[in-house]
Scaffold this motif. Structure first.
Motif, PDB file in Angstrom:
ATOM      1  N   PRO A  70       8.856  46.278  -5.981  1.00  0.00           N
ATOM      2  CA  PRO A  70      10.101  46.897  -6.904  1.00  0.00           C
ATOM      3  C   PRO A  70      10.927  47.902  -6.419  1.00  0.00           C
ATOM      4  O   PRO A  70      10.332  49.201  -6.354  1.00  0.00           O
ATOM      5  N   ALA A  71      12.005  47.492  -5.771  1.00  0.00           N
ATOM      6  CA  ALA A  71      12.696  48.541  -5.065  1.00  0.00           C
ATOM      7  C   ALA A  71      13.350  49.859  -6.042  1.00  0.00           C
ATOM      8  O   ALA A  71      13.382  50.802  -5.689  1.00  0.00           O
ATOM      9  N   GLU A  72      13.746  49.249  -7.094  1.00  0.00           N
ATOM     10  CA  GLU A  72      14.157  50.313  -8.263  1.00  0.00           C
ATOM     11  C   GLU A  72      13.133  51.350  -8.664  1.00  0.00           C
ATOM     12  O   GLU A  72      13.473  52.575  -9.196  1.00  0.00           O
ATOM     13  N   HIS A  73      11.916  51.084  -8.443  1.00  0.00           N
ATOM     14  CA  HIS A  73      10.606  51.929  -8.914  1.00  0.00           C
ATOM     15  C   HIS A  73       9.634  51.956  -7.775  1.00  0.00           C
ATOM     16  O   HIS A  73       8.584  51.154  -7.803  1.00  0.00           O
ATOM     17  N   PRO A  74       9.846  52.528  -6.614  1.00  0.00           N
ATOM     18  CA  PRO A  74       8.932  52.614  -5.366  1.00  0.00           C
ATOM     19  C   PRO A  74       7.685  52.794  -5.733  1.00  0.00           C
ATOM     20  O   PRO A  74       7.435  54.131  -6.628  1.00  0.00           O
ATOM     21  N   ILE A  75       6.697  52.412  -5.308  1.00  0.00           N
ATOM     22  CA  ILE A  75       5.256  52.653  -5.385  1.00  0.00           C
ATOM     23  C   ILE A  75       4.674  53.333  -4.090  1.00  0.00           C
ATOM     24  O   ILE A  75       4.745  52.856  -2.951  1.00  0.00           O
ATOM     25  N   ALA A  76       4.065  54.584  -4.100  1.00  0.00           N
ATOM     26  CA  ALA A  76       3.835  55.193  -3.013  1.00  0.00           C
ATOM     27  C   ALA A  76       2.657  54.824  -2.161  1.00  0.00           C
ATOM     28  O   ALA A  76       2.613  54.837  -0.876  1.00  0.00           O
ATOM     29  N   HIS A  77       1.516  54.278  -2.654  1.00  0.00           N
ATOM     30  CA  HIS A  77       0.632  53.637  -2.070  1.00  0.00           C
ATOM     31  C   HIS A  77       0.100  52.268  -2.422  1.00  0.00           C
ATOM     32  O   HIS A  77       0.069  51.841  -3.542  1.00  0.00           O
ATOM     33  N   VAL A  78       0.139  51.371  -1.417  1.00  0.00           N
ATOM     34  CA  VAL A  78      -0.005  50.021  -1.301  1.00  0.00           C
ATOM     35  C   VAL A  78      -1.002  49.973  -0.373  1.00  0.00           C
ATOM     36  O   VAL A  78      -0.931  50.101   0.973  1.00  0.00           O
ATOM     37  N   SER A  79      -2.052  48.758  -0.526  1.00  0.00           N
ATOM     38  CA  SER A  79      -2.925  48.435   0.386  1.00  0.00           C
ATOM     39  C   SER A  79      -3.436  46.991   0.150  1.00  0.00           C
ATOM     40  O   SER A  79      -3.316  46.457  -1.175  1.00  0.00           O
ATOM     41  N   VAL A  80      -3.409  46.310   1.379  1.00  0.00           N
ATOM     42  CA  VAL A  80      -3.727  44.736   1.033  1.00  0.00           C
ATOM     43  C   VAL A  80      -5.233  44.311   1.399  1.00  0.00           C
ATOM     44  O   VAL A  80      -5.679  44.616   2.466  1.00  0.00           O
ATOM     45  N   ARG A  81      -5.771  43.395   0.553  1.00  0.00           N
ATOM     46  CA  ARG A  81      -6.927  42.848   0.883  1.00  0.00           C
ATOM     47  C   ARG A  81      -6.970  41.805   1.740  1.00  0.00           C
ATOM     48  O   ARG A  81      -6.128  40.952   1.674  1.00  0.00           O
ATOM     49  N   PRO A  82      -7.533  41.808   2.953  1.00  0.00           N
ATOM     50  CA  PRO A  82      -7.638  40.643   3.912  1.00  0.00           C
ATOM     51  C   PRO A  82      -7.777  39.485   3.214  1.00  0.00           C
ATOM     52  O   PRO A  82      -8.996  39.034   2.364  1.00  0.00           O
ATOM     53  N   VAL A  83      -7.180  38.178   3.581  1.00  0.00           N
ATOM     54  CA  VAL A  83      -7.343  36.763   3.089  1.00  0.00           C
ATOM     55  C   VAL A  83      -7.725  36.010   4.389  1.00  0.00           C
ATOM     56  O   VAL A  83      -6.946  35.871   5.430  1.00  0.00           O
ATOM     57  N   ALA A  96      15.912  54.089  -1.947  1.00  0.00           N
ATOM     58  CA  ALA A  96      17.245  54.518  -2.237  1.00  0.00           C
ATOM     59  C   ALA A  96      17.601  55.432  -3.067  1.00  0.00           C
ATOM     60  O   ALA A  96      18.668  56.291  -2.572  1.00  0.00           O
ATOM     61  N   ARG A  97      16.935  56.216  -3.812  1.00  0.00           N
ATOM     62  CA  ARG A  97      16.692  57.491  -4.342  1.00  0.00           C
ATOM     63  C   ARG A  97      15.423  58.444  -3.960  1.00  0.00           C
ATOM     64  O   ARG A  97      14.613  57.869  -3.931  1.00  0.00           O
ATOM     65  N   PRO A  98      15.674  59.533  -4.111  1.00  0.00           N
ATOM     66  CA  PRO A  98      14.559  60.318  -4.039  1.00  0.00           C
ATOM     67  C   PRO A  98      13.406  60.218  -5.113  1.00  0.00           C
ATOM     68  O   PRO A  98      13.830  60.038  -6.209  1.00  0.00           O
ATOM     69  N   GLY A 104       5.229  66.614  -2.836  1.00  0.00           N
ATOM     70  CA  GLY A 104       6.498  66.304  -2.225  1.00  0.00           C
ATOM     71  C   GLY A 104       7.401  65.373  -2.556  1.00  0.00           C
ATOM     72  O   GLY A 104       7.293  64.971  -3.915  1.00  0.00           O
ATOM     73  N   GLU A 105       7.837  64.655  -1.673  1.00  0.00           N
ATOM     74  CA  GLU A 105       8.711  63.485  -1.976  1.00  0.00           C
ATOM     75  C   GLU A 105       8.389  62.386  -1.196  1.00  0.00           C
ATOM     76  O   GLU A 105       8.166  62.191  -0.013  1.00  0.00           O
ATOM     77  N   LEU A 106       8.644  61.284  -2.017  1.00  0.00           N
ATOM     78  CA  LEU A 106       8.430  59.988  -1.024  1.00  0.00           C
ATOM     79  C   LEU A 106       9.315  59.613   0.042  1.00  0.00           C
ATOM     80  O   LEU A 106      10.717  59.553  -0.446  1.00  0.00           O
ATOM     81  N   THR A 107       8.910  59.270   1.200  1.00  0.00           N
ATOM     82  CA  THR A 107      10.134  59.224   2.231  1.00  0.00           C
ATOM     83  C   THR A 107       9.967  57.806   2.700  1.00  0.00           C
ATOM     84  O   THR A 107      11.061  57.134   3.261  1.00  0.00           O
ATOM     85  N   GLU A 108       8.780  56.904   2.312  1.00  0.00           N
ATOM     86  CA  GLU A 108       8.842  55.439   2.652  1.00  0.00           C
ATOM     87  C   GLU A 108       8.019  54.715   1.562  1.00  0.00           C
ATOM     88  O   GLU A 108       6.870  55.398   1.077  1.00  0.00           O
ATOM     89  N   ALA A 109       8.411  53.695   1.387  1.00  0.00           N
ATOM     90  CA  ALA A 109       7.715  52.947   0.413  1.00  0.00           C
ATOM     91  C   ALA A 109       7.721  51.496   0.890  1.00  0.00           C
ATOM     92  O   ALA A 109       8.647  51.094   1.507  1.00  0.00           O
ATOM     93  N   VAL A 110       6.682  50.739   0.552  1.00  0.00           N
ATOM     94  CA  VAL A 110       6.423  49.346   0.878  1.00  0.00           C
ATOM     95  C   VAL A 110       7.663  48.550   0.150  1.00  0.00           C
ATOM     96  O   VAL A 110       7.562  48.516  -1.163  1.00  0.00           O
TER      97      VAL A 110
END
Length: 238
Positions: A70-83, A96-98, A104-110
């Motif tokens: 969800p780009a409108e509600h960025p999630i800071a931490h994302v990890s993926v389980r191998p398949v 798109a917004r701070p 601090g502030e989230l500078t990158e999100a999945v």
């Protein structure tokens, strides 16, 4: 008299066959959506979401699955389980917004997660698990728009807003309902309806499909039995 009875037999058999086909189609539709499980999580918390991807084609394999975060509600931490058998690619973007986070502030999100290289055959499904958080606060739902690619180059987009579930669109996006932190389950008829839609989702979806399929089979068998009875009766009367 014989002709009249035979006509009734044919009509009964046709109705039974059409009913069986209709119910079988409903069973397939009920179990063919790409879904996010579980259906609910707590605002501001961490959770594991399993994206269930069934193959709804009988002449092609699913070869790639893309989930849009969800780009409108960025999630800071994302990890993926191998398949096993699948490669995963995680793409990040600047929000798109701070977005304020702890420290601090989230500078990158999945932004997207893509699984490829594996295959989901006809009549099969696969689950892709993602751990994520903190989940947004101040909203009661987030959507994870999905794209399902097939070996015949077909791409199905599951990106429509499912709304409240009463009038579901043809291609609903997987969704996650967010409840207030520490909120106790409500009581009464309304909460019972909500619970029936959210708790035990896996068993409900699979059970619905099996029930509809079983009803279709039962109606078909009943139609055959009625037809046979009518034919035997016509013969006796002749």
């Amino acid at each position: 008299m014989i002709l009249h009875a035979s006509s009734r037999v044919r009509r009964t058999a046709v109705v039974a066959a059409l009913t069986t086909v209709s119910l079988a189609g409903l069973a397939t539709a009920a179990s063919a959506h790409v879904t996010a499980n579980p259906k609910t999580a707590e605002q501001g918390g961490f959770t594991k979401v399993s994206f269930r991807v069934p193959n709804e084609r009988d002449n092609a394999d699913t070869t790639k699955v893309l989930i849009r975060m969800p780009a409108e509600h960025p999630i800071a931490h994302v990890s993926v389980r191998p398949v096993p058998g699948w490669k995963v690619k995680v793409k990040t973007e600047r929000p798109a917004r701070p977005v304020k986070i702890e420290g601090g502030e989230l500078t990158e999100a999945v932004s997207t997660i893509t699984w490829s290289g594996g295959r989901i055959g006809p009549g099969e499904f696969e689950e892709f698990e993602v751990s994520m958080g903190p989940l947004p606060t101040g909203v009661d739902r987030v959507l994870f728009k999905a794209e399902q690619s097939y070996s015949n180059d077909e791409v199905v987009k599951w990106d429509q807003d499912p709304g409240d579930g009463r009038d579901e669109p043809e291609r609903p996006a997987p969704s996650l309902t967010l409840t207030p932190k520490g909120a106790a389950p409500a009581s009464g008829p309304a909460s019972a309806i909500t619970a029936s839609r959210t708790a035990g989702t896996d068993a409900t979806e699979d059970g619905t499909a099996r029930l509809l399929g079983g009803l279709g089979l039962a109606v078909g068998v009943a139609g055959v039995g009625v037809g046979g009875f009518g034919l035997a009766r016509a013969r006796r009367q002749s």
